[in-house]
Design a protein around this motif. Structure first.
Motif, PDB file in Angstrom:
ATOM      1  N   HIS A  56      25.959  85.798  -7.805  1.00 29.51           N
ATOM      2  CA  HIS A  56      25.721  84.940  -6.849  1.00 29.51           C
ATOM      3  C   HIS A  56      24.880  83.732  -7.268  1.00 29.51           C
ATOM      4  O   HIS A  56      24.444  83.619  -8.428  1.00 29.51           O
ATOM      5  N   HIS A  58      22.129  82.141  -6.655  1.00 27.85           N
ATOM      6  CA  HIS A  58      20.666  81.954  -6.680  1.00 27.85           C
ATOM      7  C   HIS A  58      20.153  81.590  -8.103  1.00 27.85           C
ATOM      8  O   HIS A  58      20.868  82.155  -8.894  1.00 27.85           O
ATOM      9  N   HIS A  61      19.842  83.741 -11.197  1.00 26.74           N
ATOM     10  CA  HIS A  61      21.166  84.455 -11.509  1.00 26.74           C
ATOM     11  C   HIS A  61      22.115  83.529 -12.264  1.00 26.74           C
ATOM     12  O   HIS A  61      22.905  84.084 -13.308  1.00 26.74           O
ATOM     13  N   HIS A 117      23.611  90.211   0.975  1.00 25.91           N
ATOM     14  CA  HIS A 117      22.556  89.355   0.531  1.00 25.91           C
ATOM     15  C   HIS A 117      22.499  87.993   0.856  1.00 25.91           C
ATOM     16  O   HIS A 117      23.842  87.744   1.291  1.00 25.91           O
ATOM     17  N   ASP A 139      19.393  92.270  -5.675  1.00 25.82           N
ATOM     18  CA  ASP A 139      19.462  91.462  -4.745  1.00 25.82           C
ATOM     19  C   ASP A 139      20.566  91.920  -3.637  1.00 25.82           C
ATOM     20  O   ASP A 139      21.663  91.547  -3.570  1.00 25.82           O
ATOM     21  N   HIS A 187      16.137  91.690  -0.228  1.00 29.41           N
ATOM     22  CA  HIS A 187      15.701  92.351  -1.637  1.00 29.41           C
ATOM     23  C   HIS A 187      15.576  93.960  -1.051  1.00 29.41           C
ATOM     24  O   HIS A 187      14.904  94.259   0.148  1.00 29.41           O
TER      25      HIS A 187
HETATM   26 ZN   LIG Z   1      19.608  86.493  -4.787  1.00 27.80          ZN
END
Ligand SMILES: [Zn+2]
Ligand SMILES: [Zn+2]
Length: 252
Positions: A56, A58, A61, A117, A139, A187
């Motif tokens: 994803h 974020h 990552h 998420h 996540d 989370h």
């Molecule tokens: Zn995340």
């Protein structure tokens, strides 16, 4: 088949999976330079890397994923939602994945799993090769029947034990961020992680590692206690991942 975490936590995540001299990377939340250094520390050959899969958008990552793919001349796989958020949809390296897809990457079979998420279209991955099954899962804010079903029967599982609810409540995060982390799209807590372990049937399990452990809202002792209880029946150790350390390889 073997796999290794090159670092895990809110400042960056990356996991390398290798089979018969070919490898793929799940997430590249480090700069290209740091990631290449960590491959060296793991004594892994960057030349064997055939693709990067991004869970994803974020930063912990996705940060260095495209730069790494460009440097190594390899494809980048992620959902369309992630690609839109990262502005990758027009990029020649991008390959689209959708939850439920089964894709062949670097000689391994990759199942894309939809997770709850707070990202646009987050996926997590279960990778199979030579009859061995490795699940990488971080996540996610809550356990869904879909996630629990997707990770059954893993021989190796790297999952998220992000926070201890009491430490989160008493910790430095402002109320809004606390609510986000603890909410259904945030989370997993240690207890939720333990619950997932209890609900997974894995007679052939060899490795369990816990990652994305919060440096402010969790403590390794609490993770170890919660997971060892849940994992106890197998009498195998639970390994904890760290932000700044390349872990030991999990080898089959
Ligand atoms: Zn995340
Ligand atoms: Zn993350």
């Amino acid at each position: 088949m073997r796999y290794v975490s090159l670092g895990s936590g809110s400042k960056g995540n990356a996991t390398l999976l290798e089979h018969q001299g070919r490898s793929l990377l799940i997430d590249c939340g480090f700069s290209r330079k740091t990631l290449l250094q960590r491959l060296e520390l793991a004594r892994a050959d960057a030349g064997q890397l055939e693709a990067v899969l991004v869970t994803h958008e974020h930063g912990d990552h996705a940060k260095g994923a495209l730069a790494l793919c460009e440097a190594l001349d390899i494809p980048l796989y992620c959902s369309q939602g992630t690609a839109i958020k990262m502005d990758w949809t027009e990029h020649a390296r991008w390959r689209s994945l959708t939850g439920g897809d089964l894709t062949r990457v670097a000689g391994m079979s990759v199942a894309a799993v939809t997770v709850p998420h707070d990202a646009r279209e987050p996926l997590q991955f279960v990778v199979e090769a030579a009859g061995l099954r490795v699940g990488v899962l971080s996540d996610l804010g809550s356990l869904t029947p879909h996630v629990i079903a997707a990770y059954q029967g893993c021989h190796g599982l790297q999952l998220e034990a992000n926070h201890d609810p009491e430490m989160l409540r008493k910790g430095p995060y402002p109320p809004g961020l606390q609510a986000r982390v603890a909410g259904p799209y945030g989370h997993l807590s240690n207890a939720q992680c333990a619950e997932l372990i209890r609900r997974i049937d894995w007679p052939g399990v060899q490795y369990l590692t816990a990652g994305h452990i919060s440096e402010k809202n969790n403590h390794p002792d609490l993770v170890g206690q919660a997971l060892a209880l849940a994992f106890g029946s197998t009498s195998r150790p639970v390994h904890l991942l760290a932000q700044d350390q390349v872990a030991d390889w999990c080898e089959f």
